[in-house]
Design an enzyme around this catalytic site. Sequence first.
Site, PDB file in Angstrom:
ATOM      1  N   ASN A   1      60.164 -16.808 -20.101  1.00  0.00           N
ATOM      2  CA  ASN A   1      61.224 -16.226 -19.257  1.00  0.00           C
ATOM      3  C   ASN A   1      61.774 -17.646 -18.789  1.00  0.00           C
ATOM      4  OD1 ASN A   1      61.824 -14.368 -16.269  1.00  0.00           O
ATOM      5  ND2 ASN A   1      63.171 -14.783 -17.836  1.00  0.00           N
TER       6      ASN A   1
ATOM      7  N   GLN B   1      68.223 -16.490 -17.503  1.00  0.00           N
ATOM      8  CA  GLN B   1      68.958 -16.412 -16.297  1.00  0.00           C
ATOM      9  C   GLN B   1      69.439 -17.870 -16.165  1.00  0.00           C
ATOM     10  OE1 GLN B   1      65.718 -14.845 -16.143  1.00  0.00           O
ATOM     11  NE2 GLN B   1      67.192 -12.745 -15.935  1.00  0.00           N
TER      12      GLN B   1
ATOM     13  N   CYS C   1      64.476 -13.111  -8.760  1.00  0.00           N
ATOM     14  CA  CYS C   1      63.843 -13.439 -10.200  1.00  0.00           C
ATOM     15  C   CYS C   1      62.601 -14.166  -9.765  1.00  0.00           C
ATOM     16  CB  CYS C   1      64.807 -14.573 -10.791  1.00  0.00           C
ATOM     17  SG  CYS C   1      64.076 -15.047 -12.203  1.00  0.00           S
TER      18      CYS C   1
ATOM     19  N   CYS D   1      58.652 -11.052 -16.997  1.00  0.00           N
ATOM     20  CA  CYS D   1      59.328 -10.796 -15.874  1.00  0.00           C
ATOM     21  C   CYS D   1      58.402 -10.761 -14.619  1.00  0.00           C
ATOM     22  CB  CYS D   1      59.930  -9.249 -16.105  1.00  0.00           C
ATOM     23  SG  CYS D   1      61.097  -8.972 -14.698  1.00  0.00           S
TER      24      CYS D   1
ATOM     25  N   THR E   1      59.378 -10.630 -11.284  1.00  0.00           N
ATOM     26  CA  THR E   1      59.594  -8.970 -10.400  1.00  0.00           C
ATOM     27  C   THR E   1      59.103  -7.931 -10.906  1.00  0.00           C
ATOM     28  OG1 THR E   1      61.900  -9.057 -11.126  1.00  0.00           O
ATOM     29  CG2 THR E   1      61.664  -9.968  -9.011  1.00  0.00           C
ATOM     30  N   GLY E   2      59.011  -7.739 -12.421  1.00  0.00           N
ATOM     31  CA  GLY E   2      58.690  -6.747 -13.248  1.00  0.00           C
ATOM     32  C   GLY E   2      57.094  -6.546 -12.859  1.00  0.00           C
TER      33      GLY E   2
HETATM   34  N1  LIG Z   1      66.839  -9.033 -14.780  1.00  0.00           N
HETATM   35  C1  LIG Z   1      66.431  -9.120 -13.481  1.00  0.00           C
HETATM   36  C2  LIG Z   1      66.422 -10.599 -12.853  1.00  0.00           C
HETATM   37  C3  LIG Z   1      65.451 -11.480 -13.250  1.00  0.00           C
HETATM   38  C4  LIG Z   1      64.149 -10.655 -13.161  1.00  0.00           C
HETATM   39  C5  LIG Z   1      62.871 -11.554 -13.928  1.00  0.00           C
HETATM   40  N2  LIG Z   1      63.553 -12.813 -14.781  1.00  0.00           N
HETATM   41  C6  LIG Z   1      62.089 -12.229 -13.026  1.00  0.00           C
HETATM   42  O1  LIG Z   1      61.293 -13.100 -13.117  1.00  0.00           O
HETATM   43  O2  LIG Z   1      61.865 -11.514 -11.860  1.00  0.00           O
HETATM   44  C7  LIG Z   1      67.344  -8.226 -12.678  1.00  0.00           C
HETATM   45  O3  LIG Z   1      68.580  -8.006 -12.925  1.00  0.00           O
HETATM   46  O4  LIG Z   1      66.962  -8.054 -11.526  1.00  0.00           O
END
Ligand SMILES: N[C@H](CCC[C@H](N)C(=O)O)C(=O)O
Length: 294
Positions: free
Chosen positions: A12, A45, A72, A214, A216-217
């Site tokens: 990422n 990002q 993020c 991701c 946060t995912g």
């Molecule tokens: N697309 C996510 C932001 C980046 C999340 C992801 N890249 C991470 O590592 O948490 C959003 O719009 O909330």
Amino acid sequence: MPAFVKMHGLGNDFVVLDAREGALPLDEATARRITDRKTGIGCDQLIVIEPSDRADVFMRIRNADGGEVEACGNAARCIAALVMAEKGTGSAKVDSLGGLLQAEAVAGGGVRIDMGVPRLDWQQIPLHCAMDSLHLDFAPAPGLADPVAVNVGNPHVIFFVDDAAAVDLERCGPAIEHDPLFPARVNVNIAQVLDRDRIRLRVWERGVGITRACGTGACATAVAAMRRGLTGRAVEVRLDGGALQIAWPEAGPQQGHVLMTGPATESFRGTFADDLLAGDGISPQDRAGGSRAA
Ligand SMILES: N[C@H](CCC[C@H](N)C(=O)O)C(=O)O
């Protein structure tokens, strides 16, 4: 010639700009130009680090579509690593729209970051109407129903399925991201619980699309699995780009906080001409310089 650092967390990836010495003219269109993989430098990002009066830095986050977002996780680990290397310390504080994050270096080169207390109420996700966030009345596609919603600074919906690889995420991701149930749109997580210690996860990110990881995912999915009693309170989340360790302790000094541990990698450093920030349409590939990592 503005400098940038290219970094990633399990693939990422981010372009990091340093605005601590002076503001950078960054609007949505400029961000889209920089993140564009065909005509720009290319990343998931764009991250701009700014001064902060309560942390080492403030981390401003823009998705590939140019929109500014609150959190993020992978980038937070990368920025913390950058700050710790600058300061020669083993800890760092990174502020963001999603909250103040405390990070520390861990043996083996990874970073452990406290992502704060997850928000679970429907208004905090946010959802368009009152609903139980542990069992959303939402079935957007065959085989995708009864998801969980969690906010870890940004909004996530998590679908538990028997086979994550079998879900056509390219096809269903955009419609779910933009469903009216999510007034701020949403990050779409497809999770397969492998056993009580491991989850396989694929993510369609709000404002980006499918990413290799991701952060946060992974945090939101771990919280969702734990709330449903599907796993223990510490799990390995296996994404396309690699694994993250997530814990959500029920006791101790960080009770209720989501703790994420994973790598933070610097790829290369480069510069680009001022007009990329101003935007003259010339492909930055003709300008981007800097040594590329092997
Ligand atoms: N697309 C996510 C932001 C980046 C999340 C992801 N890249 C991470 O590592 O948490 C959003 O719009 O909330």
